[in-house]
Design a protein around this motif. Structure first.
Motif, PDB file in Angstrom:
ATOM      1  N   PRO A  40      22.926  31.027  51.026  1.00  0.00           N
ATOM      2  CA  PRO A  40      22.285  30.266  52.318  1.00  0.00           C
ATOM      3  C   PRO A  40      21.381  29.983  53.018  1.00  0.00           C
ATOM      4  CG  PRO A  40      24.418  31.800  52.749  1.00  0.00           C
ATOM      5  CD  PRO A  40      23.741  32.229  51.830  1.00  0.00           C
ATOM      6  N   LEU A  88      28.977  31.745  58.249  1.00  0.00           N
ATOM      7  CA  LEU A  88      28.118  32.572  57.519  1.00  0.00           C
ATOM      8  C   LEU A  88      27.086  33.591  57.751  1.00  0.00           C
ATOM      9  CD1 LEU A  88      25.990  28.961  58.177  1.00  0.00           C
ATOM     10  CD2 LEU A  88      26.849  29.595  55.977  1.00  0.00           C
ATOM     11  N   PHE A  96      28.965  32.865  49.857  1.00  0.00           N
ATOM     12  CA  PHE A  96      29.102  31.483  49.985  1.00  0.00           C
ATOM     13  C   PHE A  96      29.120  30.193  48.648  1.00  0.00           C
ATOM     14  CE2 PHE A  96      25.424  28.110  50.134  1.00  0.00           C
ATOM     15  CZ  PHE A  96      25.526  27.666  50.955  1.00  0.00           C
TER      16      PHE A  96
END
Length: 241
Positions: A40, A88, A96
């Motif tokens: 991320p 997230l 992810f």
């Protein structure tokens, strides 16, 4: 570090070219950055670049903005950003990558659907709210909500200049709203912003090239090239993550 600089230069080049030519390359940029910055964290590397190009766009398109259209679309987009920030915060790097692969394939499928199916239902208020919420999630998770924003805005019967201006301001506002969420998640920092600067030369060059070659590009062929490349990037995320 040399490889990181090369990857980010390429990402900046593609981002600038896309913003000032035919667009649609957002699905490709994030997987490229993830070659150098897995996970991320790559989202935060790209966000300053998008805001730079957004500022350039809104400066160019300061009039004929359909604020009433944005007022229907943006509130639920903000909610989508908020929901996605919590998602997230609770997934690891491997999850992810898998989620991103699914999202890229979904956005490509949506683009294909739009090519061949009518979308008059987008004029209904419920569709505006749904697309806003979904767009907020996708932009927070993948920086790739362009097809969703375009799907909604194209059906609002705006003239060309109003459409371009409204779209530019939608991207700018949502990307600015994403900033505090990325900071709170620990993804965006002074250090990550310094890393983003490696992409700025590519961004400038890509913008210049995109602006000058726009009229020479066959949009249909270019769109299919990007779809093929984005699909390959998604498959790479699935198979080699």
């Amino acid at each position: 570090m040399d490889s990181v600089m090369v990857v980010l230069f390429l990402a900046g080049l593609i981002t600038g070219f896309s913003k000032f030519s035919v667009g649609g390359m957002g699905l490709l940029v994030l997987p490229i950055v993830m070659i150098a910055v897995p996970g991320p964290e790559a989202l935060a590397i790209l966000l300053p670049l998008y805001i730079i190009t957004d500022i350039m766009a809104v400066f160019s398109y300061r009039s004929k903005i359909a604020w009433s259209v944005l007022a229907r679309f943006l509130p639920l987009a903000f909610l989508g950003v908020f929901v996605a920030s919590h998602f997230l915060a609770n997934i690891d790097g491997e999850q992810f990558v898998s989620f991103l692969g699914v999202m890229i394939i979904t956005m490509i499928a949506l683009g294909l659907y739009l090519d061949y199916r009518p979308t008059s239902f987008m004029q209904k208020p419920l569709a505006a709210y749904s697309m806003g919420f979904l767009g907020g999630i996708v932009t927070m998770m993948a920086n790739a909500a362009g097809p969703i924003f375009s799907l909604f805005l194209l059906e609002q019967k705006l003239d060309k200049k109003t459409y371009v201006s409204t779209r530019a301001w939608a991207f700018f506002i949502i990307n600015v709203v994403k900033l505090p969420f990325y900071i709170s998640l620990g993804l965006l920092s002074v250090e990550s912003t310094k890393t983003s600067l490696y992409a700025v030369p590519g961004l400038v060059i890509g913008s210049f090239i995109g602006y000058h070659v726009l009229k020479k590009v066959n949009p249909i062929q270019f769109k299919w090239l990007i779809r093929i490349m984005s699909t390959a990037a998604a498959l790479k995320l699935f198979l080699f993550s």
